[in-house]
Design a protein around this motif. Sequence first.
Motif, short mmCIF file in Angstrom:
data_model
loop_
_atom_site.label_atom_id
_atom_site.label_comp_id
_atom_site.label_asym_id
_atom_site.label_seq_id
_atom_site.Cartn_x
_atom_site.Cartn_y
_atom_site.Cartn_z
N LEU A 61 0.83 -1.20 0.00
CA LEU A 61 0.00 0.00 0.00
C LEU A 61 0.87 1.25 0.00
O LEU A 61 0.60 2.21 -0.72
N SER A 62 1.94 1.23 0.75
CA SER A 62 2.87 2.36 0.76
C SER A 62 3.56 2.52 -0.60
O SER A 62 3.73 3.63 -1.09
N ASP A 63 3.92 1.39 -1.22
CA ASP A 63 4.53 1.43 -2.56
C ASP A 63 3.63 2.12 -3.58
O ASP A 63 4.08 2.96 -4.34
N VAL A 64 2.36 1.73 -3.61
CA VAL A 64 1.48 2.23 -4.66
C VAL A 64 0.68 3.47 -4.27
O VAL A 64 0.32 4.26 -5.13
N GLY A 65 0.41 3.63 -2.98
CA GLY A 65 -0.42 4.76 -2.54
C GLY A 65 0.35 5.86 -1.86
O GLY A 65 -0.14 6.96 -1.68
N GLY A 66 1.57 5.54 -1.44
CA GLY A 66 2.38 6.50 -0.72
C GLY A 66 2.33 6.26 0.78
O GLY A 66 1.42 5.62 1.30
N ASN A 104 -11.82 5.24 -8.22
CA ASN A 104 -12.27 5.91 -7.00
C ASN A 104 -11.43 7.14 -6.64
O ASN A 104 -11.11 7.39 -5.48
N GLY A 105 -11.05 7.88 -7.67
CA GLY A 105 -10.34 9.14 -7.45
C GLY A 105 -8.85 9.00 -7.16
O GLY A 105 -8.18 9.98 -6.86
N ARG A 106 -8.34 7.80 -7.22
CA ARG A 106 -6.90 7.58 -6.97
C ARG A 106 -6.13 7.76 -8.27
O ARG A 106 -6.60 7.39 -9.34
N GLY A 107 -4.94 8.33 -8.16
CA GLY A 107 -4.07 8.42 -9.32
C GLY A 107 -3.60 7.03 -9.72
O GLY A 107 -3.25 6.22 -8.87
N LYS A 108 -3.60 6.74 -11.01
CA LYS A 108 -3.20 5.42 -11.49
C LYS A 108 -1.68 5.27 -11.42
O LYS A 108 -0.93 6.10 -11.91
N VAL A 109 -1.26 4.18 -10.81
CA VAL A 109 0.16 3.85 -10.71
C VAL A 109 0.50 2.90 -11.85
O VAL A 109 -0.06 1.81 -11.95
N GLU A 110 1.39 3.32 -12.70
CA GLU A 110 1.80 2.52 -13.85
C GLU A 110 3.07 1.74 -13.54
O GLU A 110 3.98 2.26 -12.90
N GLY A 111 3.13 0.52 -13.99
CA GLY A 111 4.37 -0.25 -13.95
C GLY A 111 4.81 -0.72 -12.58
O GLY A 111 5.98 -1.03 -12.40
N TRP A 112 3.90 -0.81 -11.62
CA TRP A 112 4.30 -1.31 -10.30
C TRP A 112 4.57 -2.80 -10.38
O TRP A 112 3.84 -3.56 -11.02
N VAL A 113 5.66 -3.22 -9.75
CA VAL A 113 6.03 -4.63 -9.68
C VAL A 113 6.39 -4.93 -8.23
O VAL A 113 7.11 -4.15 -7.60
N PRO A 114 5.91 -6.03 -7.67
CA PRO A 114 6.32 -6.38 -6.30
C PRO A 114 7.83 -6.49 -6.21
O PRO A 114 8.50 -6.92 -7.17
N ARG A 115 8.36 -6.13 -5.09
CA ARG A 115 9.82 -6.14 -4.92
C ARG A 115 10.44 -7.49 -5.23
O ARG A 115 11.57 -7.56 -5.72
N TRP A 116 9.74 -8.56 -4.93
CA TRP A 116 10.31 -9.89 -5.15
C TRP A 116 10.38 -10.27 -6.62
O TRP A 116 11.00 -11.25 -6.99
N MET A 117 9.75 -9.47 -7.50
CA MET A 117 9.80 -9.74 -8.94
C MET A 117 10.78 -8.83 -9.67
O MET A 117 10.91 -8.91 -10.88
#
Length: 125
Positions: free
Chosen positions: A40-45, A72-85
Amino acid sequence: GSALIELLGVHLGVEMRGVWEADDALLDLIRDREVLGCILSDVGGAGVATANEGATGKVKRQIIRDCLTGANGRGKVEGWVPRWMAFPPAAYTLRDGVQTVSRSMALGGLVEAATPQVLSIARAA
């Protein structure tokens, strides 16, 4: 399933962002509250993660989905990848159990020092 993948991924500069996208299946499988908070911190701050620290996993997953899709009014996060990937892979917690991280660590300093010279030594072995 081999440590060679972690070494080659770093050496070749593989970016999973271009070929992988998070989906509901991934989010539904994550049950660890600490990991959900980190994602959540990664993608939402950090602010969003802190504000929702006490929220249920279901609520956190929905916020993460909203961030990844721009709903729902959230900015779209592009290209997020989990740290393990990522290359090199990393974990969200200090606990063991992330195989890509374990394999990468088993390589010692080879992942950080992945150069053509290191790869030619690995090929010779």
